[in-house]
Scaffold this active site. Structure first.
Site, mmCIF file in Angstrom:
data_model
loop_
_atom_site.group_PDB
_atom_site.id
_atom_site.type_symbol
_atom_site.label_atom_id
_atom_site.label_comp_id
_atom_site.label_asym_id
_atom_site.label_seq_id
_atom_site.Cartn_x
_atom_site.Cartn_y
_atom_site.Cartn_z
ATOM 1 N N GLY A 163 0.820 -1.208 0.000
ATOM 2 C CA GLY A 163 0.000 0.000 0.000
ATOM 3 C C GLY A 163 0.849 1.251 0.000
ATOM 4 O O GLY A 163 0.586 2.206 -0.754
ATOM 5 N N HIS A 164 1.886 1.274 0.833
ATOM 6 C CA HIS A 164 2.809 2.412 0.844
ATOM 7 C C HIS A 164 3.564 2.518 -0.475
ATOM 8 O O HIS A 164 3.774 3.621 -0.998
ATOM 9 C CB HIS A 164 3.816 2.259 1.991
ATOM 10 C CG HIS A 164 3.210 2.256 3.351
ATOM 11 N ND1 HIS A 164 3.203 1.138 4.148
ATOM 12 C CD2 HIS A 164 2.586 3.231 4.063
ATOM 13 C CE1 HIS A 164 2.613 1.421 5.300
ATOM 14 N NE2 HIS A 164 2.221 2.680 5.273
ATOM 15 N N GLN B 82 -1.261 11.060 17.845
ATOM 16 C CA GLN B 82 -2.510 10.501 17.354
ATOM 17 C C GLN B 82 -2.903 9.222 18.086
ATOM 18 O O GLN B 82 -3.884 8.581 17.722
ATOM 19 C CB GLN B 82 -2.444 10.259 15.844
ATOM 20 C CG GLN B 82 -1.451 9.205 15.390
ATOM 21 C CD GLN B 82 -1.191 9.270 13.902
ATOM 22 O OE1 GLN B 82 -0.708 10.272 13.376
ATOM 23 N NE2 GLN B 82 -1.517 8.194 13.192
ATOM 24 N N GLY C 182 -3.364 7.337 0.886
ATOM 25 C CA GLY C 182 -4.122 6.185 0.430
ATOM 26 C C GLY C 182 -5.599 6.294 0.738
ATOM 27 O O GLY C 182 -5.993 6.789 1.800
ATOM 28 N N GLN C 183 -6.425 5.804 -0.173
ATOM 29 C CA GLN C 183 -7.877 5.849 -0.021
ATOM 30 C C GLN C 183 -8.354 5.088 1.213
ATOM 31 O O GLN C 183 -9.393 5.433 1.780
ATOM 32 C CB GLN C 183 -8.553 5.274 -1.265
ATOM 33 C CG GLN C 183 -10.075 5.245 -1.191
ATOM 34 C CD GLN C 183 -10.694 4.349 -2.234
ATOM 35 O OE1 GLN C 183 -10.060 4.030 -3.247
ATOM 36 N NE2 GLN C 183 -11.921 3.918 -2.005
ATOM 37 N N LYS C 184 -7.615 4.060 1.635
ATOM 38 C CA LYS C 184 -8.068 3.275 2.791
ATOM 39 C C LYS C 184 -8.386 4.170 3.984
ATOM 40 O O LYS C 184 -9.365 3.953 4.691
ATOM 41 C CB LYS C 184 -7.019 2.229 3.184
ATOM 42 C CG LYS C 184 -7.437 1.368 4.376
ATOM 43 C CD LYS C 184 -6.386 0.351 4.734
ATOM 44 C CE LYS C 184 -5.172 1.004 5.371
ATOM 45 N NZ LYS C 184 -5.495 1.549 6.729
ATOM 46 N N SER D 124 -2.668 -3.173 5.371
ATOM 47 C CA SER D 124 -2.530 -2.288 6.525
ATOM 48 C C SER D 124 -1.382 -2.765 7.392
ATOM 49 O O SER D 124 -1.127 -3.976 7.494
ATOM 50 C CB SER D 124 -3.818 -2.286 7.354
ATOM 51 O OG SER D 124 -3.642 -1.649 8.604
#
Length: 308
Positions: free
Chosen positions: A36-37, A61, A162-164, A202
């Site tokens: 993903g990255h 966070q 990323g869209q996730k 993820s």
């Protein structure tokens, strides 16, 4: 590969790229890199002359009860994974990694207890306290703060997300629009998925057992696909029915511990009331399985990138 840990050195690097009229693409990460990255890195390389990847696990966070201390960290492994993207660059400064310390990013110190935090922080009102913000009200304050710091340090032309993490994308876009010191654009890259199961990639997938990863966790995405099929092929627009399709597959068939499933408006992130309108909607949710908390989403009738 050049690894920079100090903001002063990063500013010197940026001055050099600016003097050469090179565009900079920025990929912010918390490490534990996966495909993903790498899709973000590939997008940055395709659109920009220079790529900067940050690796920083941002404490602000995380809440005190969350997994900050246990969050996967392996800088050496991450750098090795990035080596193929560094190959064949014309200049060593055309692909760099910014890996600062907590002290560098939070010079006044940082505690996970938000009531005891001191220094400058950034909030994006209106987009931060719904969805992920319901159970993690501190989260987007931390995200907006660290992204602002990183943007000030890197000064990119394009930043890739990323869209996730769709709500994060909206928060960052609002940040860039509202804090007019950032002359840059945010690029959203489609969610990368396991080719066999469809599970969104993820860093937290490492918490899953083989059975959870291969058989249970993907049930949420199967529910999302049921809703997409109904929306696209059967013209289903009822929010209640679309949500029920996801819940039936994920909660009833998959037995997942659902935290939330939401069908939201694309401009406000507020729940769709009645039927999905002409603007389309985002179908998203979060669930827990074993030691992992996972999120995912699909877009119904809206483009990933808005028109310029």
């Amino acid at each position: 590969m050049r690894v920079i840990s100090k903001v002063t050195e990063l500013h010197q690097w940026r001055a050099k790229t600016r003097s050469q009229n090179k565009t900079v693409g920025f990929v912010p990460t918390m490490g534990a890199l996966h495909q993903g990255h790498f899709s973000l890195v590939e997008a940055a390389k395709s659109k920009c002359d220079v790529v900067a990847v940050s690796i920083f696990v941002n404490p602000s966070q995380f809440a005190p009860h969350e997994d900050y201390d246990n969050y996967p960290r392996d800088l050496e492994s991450d750098l090795k994974k990035l080596e193929p993207y560094y190959q064949n660059v014309q200049d060593d400064d055309d692909f760099i990694v910014f890996a600062p310390s907590v002290e560098e990013m939070y010079p006044r110190g940082i505690t996970l207890d938000i009531e005891r935090q001191i220094g400058g922080f950034v909030e994006i009102r209106g987009l931060s306290l719904q969805l992920e913000g319901v159970t993690r009200p501190h989260f987007f304050r931390g995200v907006a703060t660290v992204v602002t710091k990183l943007f000030c340090a890197v000064q990119p032309d394009l930043a890739f997300f990323g869209q996730k993490d769709i709500q994060q994308c909206f928060v960052v876009r609002a940040l860039v629009e509202d804090l007019i010191m950032f002359p840059m654009k945010v690029v959203i890259v489609p969610t990368q998925r396991d080719p066999k199961t469809g599970l969104a990639l993820s860093s937290r997938n490492v918490y899953l057992t083989d059975d959870e990863r291969d058989n249970l966790a993907p049930m949420f995405y199967k529910g999302l696909k049921d809703a997409v099929a109904a929306y696209e092929n059967k013209n289903e627009r009822s929010a209640e029915k679309l949500l029920a399709l996801v819940r039936n597959r994920a909660e009833k068939e998959g037995g997942l511990n659902i935290e939330y499933i939401s069908l939201i408006e694309p401009d406000t992130l507020e729940p769709v009331v009645g039927n999905v309108g002409e603007k389309g909607a985002i179908l998203c949710g979060a669930w827990r399985i074993g030691a992992a908390r996972l999120i995912d989403n699909v877009l119904l009738g809206i483009p990933l990138m808005p028109k310029d």
